[in-house]
Motif scaffolding. Structure first.
Motif, short mmCIF file in Angstrom:
data_model
loop_
_atom_site.label_atom_id
_atom_site.label_comp_id
_atom_site.label_asym_id
_atom_site.label_seq_id
_atom_site.Cartn_x
_atom_site.Cartn_y
_atom_site.Cartn_z
N TYR A 1 54.46 9.28 58.33
CA TYR A 1 53.27 9.84 57.69
C TYR A 1 52.71 11.01 58.50
N ARG A 2 52.84 10.93 59.81
CA ARG A 2 52.29 12.00 60.63
C ARG A 2 52.94 13.35 60.28
N SER A 3 54.27 13.37 60.04
CA SER A 3 54.93 14.63 59.71
C SER A 3 54.41 15.19 58.38
N PHE A 4 54.14 14.30 57.41
CA PHE A 4 53.56 14.77 56.14
C PHE A 4 52.15 15.29 56.35
N LEU A 5 51.36 14.58 57.14
CA LEU A 5 49.98 14.99 57.37
C LEU A 5 49.92 16.31 58.13
N ASP A 6 50.83 16.53 59.04
CA ASP A 6 50.88 17.80 59.76
C ASP A 6 51.13 18.97 58.82
N LYS A 7 51.84 18.69 57.71
CA LYS A 7 52.11 19.73 56.70
C LYS A 7 51.03 19.79 55.63
N GLY A 8 50.02 18.89 55.70
CA GLY A 8 48.95 18.87 54.70
C GLY A 8 49.40 18.33 53.36
N LYS A 9 50.44 17.51 53.37
CA LYS A 9 50.98 16.94 52.14
C LYS A 9 51.06 15.42 52.25
N ARG A 10 51.23 14.79 51.10
CA ARG A 10 51.49 13.35 51.04
C ARG A 10 52.97 13.15 50.75
N ASP A 12 54.39 11.84 48.30
CA ASP A 12 54.74 12.10 46.90
C ASP A 12 54.58 13.57 46.50
N GLY A 13 54.25 14.44 47.48
CA GLY A 13 54.16 15.87 47.22
C GLY A 13 52.76 16.38 46.94
N ARG A 14 51.79 15.48 46.75
CA ARG A 14 50.41 15.92 46.50
C ARG A 14 49.79 16.47 47.77
N SER A 15 48.81 17.37 47.61
CA SER A 15 48.04 17.81 48.78
C SER A 15 47.12 16.67 49.20
N LEU A 16 46.51 16.78 50.36
CA LEU A 16 45.67 15.69 50.86
C LEU A 16 44.43 15.46 50.00
N GLU A 18 44.35 16.14 46.62
CA GLU A 18 44.75 16.03 45.22
C GLU A 18 44.78 14.57 44.78
N VAL A 19 44.13 14.27 43.65
CA VAL A 19 44.10 12.89 43.13
C VAL A 19 45.37 12.60 42.34
N ARG A 20 45.64 11.32 42.17
CA ARG A 20 46.80 10.91 41.38
C ARG A 20 46.53 11.18 39.90
N PRO A 21 47.53 11.63 39.14
CA PRO A 21 47.31 11.79 37.69
C PRO A 21 47.03 10.43 37.06
N THR A 22 46.12 10.42 36.09
CA THR A 22 45.69 9.17 35.46
C THR A 22 45.90 9.23 33.95
N ILE A 23 46.51 8.17 33.41
CA ILE A 23 46.69 8.03 31.96
C ILE A 23 46.09 6.68 31.56
N ILE A 24 45.24 6.68 30.52
CA ILE A 24 44.60 5.45 30.03
C ILE A 24 44.88 5.31 28.54
N ARG A 25 45.36 4.12 28.16
CA ARG A 25 45.57 3.80 26.74
C ARG A 25 44.84 2.49 26.45
N GLY A 41 49.02 7.59 39.05
CA GLY A 41 50.20 7.98 39.82
C GLY A 41 51.36 7.16 39.33
N ASN A 42 52.01 6.43 40.24
CA ASN A 42 53.13 5.57 39.86
C ASN A 42 52.73 4.11 39.75
N THR A 43 51.45 3.81 39.89
CA THR A 43 50.96 2.44 39.73
C THR A 43 50.60 2.21 38.26
N SER A 44 51.13 1.14 37.68
CA SER A 44 50.84 0.81 36.27
C SER A 44 50.20 -0.56 36.20
N ILE A 45 49.09 -0.64 35.45
CA ILE A 45 48.31 -1.86 35.30
C ILE A 45 48.04 -2.08 33.82
N VAL A 46 48.14 -3.33 33.39
CA VAL A 46 47.72 -3.67 32.03
C VAL A 46 46.64 -4.75 32.13
#
Length: 193
Positions: A1-10, A12-16, A18-25, A41-46
């Protein structure tokens, strides 16, 4: 994680920031009184909500119940095992119960049908289909969306016969009092939050 944080990224490619995309049905489970599916993001809940008529507690004779329960099965992530609910599921369910109460999302008195006799109990079954973090945020979004989708049947009480009549049609929405939002942050070190 430190290498990603040093680059200012997460990872999954998001910036520090940037929120996860959200879809609601909503309304995806037709046998439930209310339901919602959330992808954060990649978490799915029903979340499916079933309503049952119950007897109010003696100490709260004019209040109903909201019972959230989160299930984390091995199919959603290898970090979860089959069997009784683990610590993460229990703490997430407790978080939702506390949030419902502290935010006054629902006035439990609105769930009373007949004081001291009948009240609605809303069983909120939340299942994680795919776990990639942010369980609390995704679960709260799903719960709130499902509660907004709830339609209860009309109930009448005959005082002479003391019998309830429950309509076949579900048409009464819940009166939600607030819109709580979860926002999870982690402090990595004194420089990055």
């Amino acid at each position: 994680y430190r290498s990603f944080l040093d680059k200012g990224k997460r990872p999954d490619g998001r910036s520090l920031t940037e929120v996860r995309p959200t879809i609601i049905r909503t309304g995806s489970i037709t046998t439930a009184e209310g339901s919602a599916t959330v992808r954060l993001g990649n978490t799915s809940i029903v979340c499916g909500i079933k309503a049952e008529i119950a007897v109010p507690e003696l100490r709260n004779p004019d209040s109903g119940f909201v019972v959230p329960n989160i299930e984390l099965y091995p199919c959603c992530s290898p970090m979860f095992k089959a069997g009784p609910p683990g610590e993460k599921a229990i703490s997430a369910s407790h978080f939702l119960k506390t949030t419902i109460t502290s935010s006054q999302l629902i006035d439990l008195k609105d769930l009373c049908i007949v004081s001291n006799k009948y009240a609605w109990c809303l069983f909120c079954d939340i299942v994680c289909l795919d776990y990639d973090g942010n369980l609390g945020d995704a679960s709260l979004i799903a719960l709130r969306a499902a509660l907004e989708n709830v339609r209860l049947p009309q109930v009448t009480f005959d005082e002479d016969t003391e019998k309830l009549s429950v309509s076949e049609e579900r048409s009464l929405p819940l009166n939600l009092k607030s819109k709580p939002v979860a926002s999870t942050f982690i402090i990595y070190n004194d420089r990055i939050q």
